[in-house]
Write an enzyme that holds these catalytic residues in place. Structure first.
Site, mmCIF file in Angstrom:
data_model
loop_
_atom_site.group_PDB
_atom_site.id
_atom_site.type_symbol
_atom_site.label_atom_id
_atom_site.label_comp_id
_atom_site.label_asym_id
_atom_site.label_seq_id
_atom_site.Cartn_x
_atom_site.Cartn_y
_atom_site.Cartn_z
ATOM 1 N N ARG A 29 0.855 -1.183 0.000
ATOM 2 C CA ARG A 29 0.000 0.000 0.000
ATOM 3 C C ARG A 29 0.891 1.233 0.000
ATOM 4 N NH1 ARG A 29 -3.891 2.336 4.841
ATOM 5 N NH2 ARG A 29 -2.047 3.503 5.390
ATOM 6 N N TYR A 34 -3.348 11.754 5.914
ATOM 7 C CA TYR A 34 -3.560 10.409 6.448
ATOM 8 C C TYR A 34 -2.421 9.458 6.067
ATOM 9 C CZ TYR A 34 -4.842 5.603 6.585
ATOM 10 O OH TYR A 34 -4.784 4.256 6.810
ATOM 11 N N ASP A 83 -5.179 3.808 0.051
ATOM 12 C CA ASP A 83 -6.317 4.100 0.937
ATOM 13 C C ASP A 83 -6.722 5.565 0.767
ATOM 14 O OD1 ASP A 83 -8.180 4.204 2.958
ATOM 15 O OD2 ASP A 83 -6.872 3.351 4.503
ATOM 16 N N HIS A 96 -9.270 6.825 2.348
ATOM 17 C CA HIS A 96 -9.746 7.177 3.693
ATOM 18 C C HIS A 96 -10.989 8.075 3.670
ATOM 19 C CE1 HIS A 96 -8.704 6.949 8.064
ATOM 20 N NE2 HIS A 96 -8.169 5.837 7.624
ATOM 21 N N GLU A 121 -9.064 1.887 -1.671
ATOM 22 C CA GLU A 121 -9.821 1.620 -0.439
ATOM 23 C C GLU A 121 -10.630 2.832 0.011
ATOM 24 O OE1 GLU A 121 -7.251 0.227 2.679
ATOM 25 O OE2 GLU A 121 -8.653 0.835 4.238
ATOM 26 N N GLU A 151 -13.622 -1.448 6.838
ATOM 27 C CA GLU A 151 -12.890 -1.541 8.112
ATOM 28 C C GLU A 151 -13.684 -0.938 9.274
ATOM 29 O OE1 GLU A 151 -9.293 0.665 7.077
ATOM 30 O OE2 GLU A 151 -10.000 2.345 8.258
ATOM 31 N N ARG A 174 -13.522 -5.434 4.044
ATOM 32 C CA ARG A 174 -12.400 -5.184 4.961
ATOM 33 C C ARG A 174 -12.708 -5.462 6.437
ATOM 34 N NH1 ARG A 174 -7.802 -3.707 4.980
ATOM 35 N NH2 ARG A 174 -7.916 -1.613 5.876
ATOM 36 N N GLU A 198 -4.189 -7.185 5.637
ATOM 37 C CA GLU A 198 -3.339 -6.023 5.940
ATOM 38 C C GLU A 198 -2.372 -6.377 7.075
ATOM 39 O OE1 GLU A 198 -5.491 -2.584 7.332
ATOM 40 O OE2 GLU A 198 -3.784 -1.257 7.026
ATOM 41 N N TRP A 219 -12.386 11.887 7.996
ATOM 42 C CA TRP A 219 -11.033 11.417 8.285
ATOM 43 C C TRP A 219 -10.874 9.981 7.986
ATOM 44 C CZ3 TRP A 219 -8.057 7.964 11.156
ATOM 45 C CH2 TRP A 219 -6.674 8.198 11.055
HETATM 46 C C1 GCO Z 1 -6.143 1.119 7.441
HETATM 47 C C2 GCO Z 1 -6.925 2.067 8.263
HETATM 48 C C3 GCO Z 1 -6.262 2.540 9.511
HETATM 49 C C4 GCO Z 1 -7.288 3.291 10.355
HETATM 50 C C5 GCO Z 1 -7.101 2.988 11.787
HETATM 51 C C6 GCO Z 1 -8.215 3.601 12.603
HETATM 52 O O1 GCO Z 1 -6.485 0.998 6.286
HETATM 53 O O2 GCO Z 1 -5.240 0.488 7.972
HETATM 54 O O3 GCO Z 1 -7.521 3.044 7.492
HETATM 55 O O4 GCO Z 1 -5.128 3.272 9.277
HETATM 56 O O5 GCO Z 1 -7.238 4.648 10.140
HETATM 57 O O6 GCO Z 1 -7.028 1.606 11.953
HETATM 58 O O7 GCO Z 1 -8.221 3.087 13.876
HETATM 59 MG MG MG Z 2 -8.159 2.026 5.716
#
Ligand code: GCO
Ligand code: MG
Length: 406
Positions: A147, A159, A213, A215, A239, A265, A286, A342, A406
């Site tokens: 990634r 991020y 990602d 995000h 992602e 996630e 995820r 991951e 975020w």
């Molecule tokens: C990822 C995630 C993490 C999250 C974190 C939040 O893809 O690994 O986006 O970076 O931001 O786990 O608690």
């Molecule tokens: Mg993520």
């Protein structure tokens, strides 16, 4: 067989982890991860004040009934706090059952479907050159999937990228302050990212899988633009391109790009995943053990996904404890529709608190063969690292300070 005791262990060896330990009248114990990053103590309270009293005297072999009891019996269904608490109980009970059977957990799930678990690592850099270096370093270490995240020219904090080089694997640690603030400009990000991936692909060659990602920061049509621009790079996935509350929005992304999409996630139940999976709006799901109700519920999500050729891509950042990683690796070793796992390595300090038998080798991870999920907690050592208040950052638009995703 009876549950005789259960207790919650909170420790912060660099970041906070919440662990549930269940004891039985036969001397067999099991542990489960209950960590919810930035909201850790809510799960502690849910477990201690509401869940643990209901577990006493129950037969730990009845994993399904206990799951249903905690899910349906509470009346208030779903939500990250509830589902992380249920996950911790469920993981500890599977650990106990596998230890009673004298088998590694994956054997109870149905046995091995693959020789090992392909993982993706995190290559983060402040700019394109540093990100390319990090990708190449991961390739050297044997990663088959990487990634890439990079700083964006003109933005201060983005991020996945820490302020200084070398700390990249440890972003979002416990720091005891109020949430830090990042700044965001979609225009700057969209100008930068296609060139970043062109440079990465050029340097790394055709074989390595590349992931990114977003995000949750783009609108559906912006995500469509990015996915289309990245098509020549042949991404493994893009992602969280947009927030997933309104799931029909993903149709707009699908209409514009064939870049594969991974989401989930922050989902905590099969109901969060249902529309995206059934309408085939994503390619990878995820959800992982701790935030989606444990092995029992994650297996249900994976089975639904398999009907639609959606594969798993379990979340594995460092805020999920080694206990979650251990359980996830057993799940990954079994699940027929596995995609990728991951892997963001925990520090030595964190790992010392959680003795484990899983290992990383040349881009793959392997769960161990010891009975249970193979992860334990050193309670004496854990006690040396008391809880520290910590938050995830927040994100604001650079030009006017509007609070952003975020
Ligand atoms: C990822 C995630 C993490 C999250 C974190 C939040 O893809 O690994 O986006 O970076 O931001 O786990 O608690
Ligand atoms: Mg993520």
């Amino acid at each position: 067989m009876k549950i005789t005791a259960a207790r919650v262990i909170v420790c912060s060896p660099g970041r906070n982890f919440v662990t549930l330990k269940i004891e039985t009248d036969q001397g067999v114990t099991g542990i489960g991860d209950a960590t919810l990053n930035g909201r850790e103590l809510s799960v502690v309270s849910y477990l201690e004040d509401h869940v643990i009293p209901c577990l006493m005297g129950r037969d730990p072999q009845q994993i399904e009934d206990i799951w249903q009891y905690l899910y349906k019996g509470a009346y208030w269904r779903r939500g990250p706090v509830t589902m992380s608490a249920i996950a911790a109980v469920d993981t500890a009970l599977w650990d106990i059952k596998a230890k009673m059977a004298n088998m590694p957990l994956y054997q109870l799930l149905g046995g091995r479907s693959r020789t090992g678990v392909m993982v993706y690592g995190h290559a983060n850099g402040r700019d394109t050159a540093e990100t390319v270096d990090e990708v190449l370093r991961h390739k050297e270490e044997g990663y088959l999937a990487i990634r890439a995240q990079s700083g964006v020219p003109g933005l201060n904090k983005v991020y996945g990228v820490s302020g200084h080089h070398g700390a990249s694997r440890m972003y979002e640690p416990a720091d005891g302050n109020l949430p830090s603030e990042h700044d965001w400009s979609t225009e700057k990000y969209l100008r930068h990212t296609p060139g970043l991936f062109e440079a990465v692909r050029e340097a790394v060659g055709p074989d390595v899988h590349l992931l990114h990602d977003v995000h949750h920061r783009l609108t559906p049509i912006e995500a469509g633009q990015l996915g289309k621009a990245l098509e020549p790079v042949r991404m493994f996935w893009m992602e969280d391109p947009t927030p997933a509350e309104n799931q029909d929005a993903f149709q707009w992304i699908r209409h514009h790009t064939t870049t594969p999409i991974a989401v989930g996630e922050i989902f905590n139940s099969i109901w969060d995943c249902k529309t995206l999976i059934e309408k085939q709006l994503i390619d990878y799901i995820r959800t992982t053990v701790v935030h989606a109700g444990g092995i029992t519920h994650l297996r249900r999500i994976a089975d639904l996904a398999s009907l639609y050729q959606v594969r798993t891509g379990c979340h594995g950042a460092t805020d999920l404890s080694p206990v979650c990683m251990g359980a996830a690796l057993h799940f990954d070793t079994w699940v027929p529709n596995f995609g990728v796992q991951e892997f963001m390595p925990h520090s030595e300090e964190m790992l010392s608190v959680f003795p484990h038998d899983y290992r990383f080798e040349r881009g793959m991870m392997y769960c161990g063969e010891s009975p249970g999920h193979g992860v334990d907690i050193d309670e004496k050592l854990a006690a040396k690292y008391p809880y520290q208040r910590a938050y995830l950052p927040v994100n604001r638009l650079q030009h006017d300070g509007t609070l952003w995703n975020w």
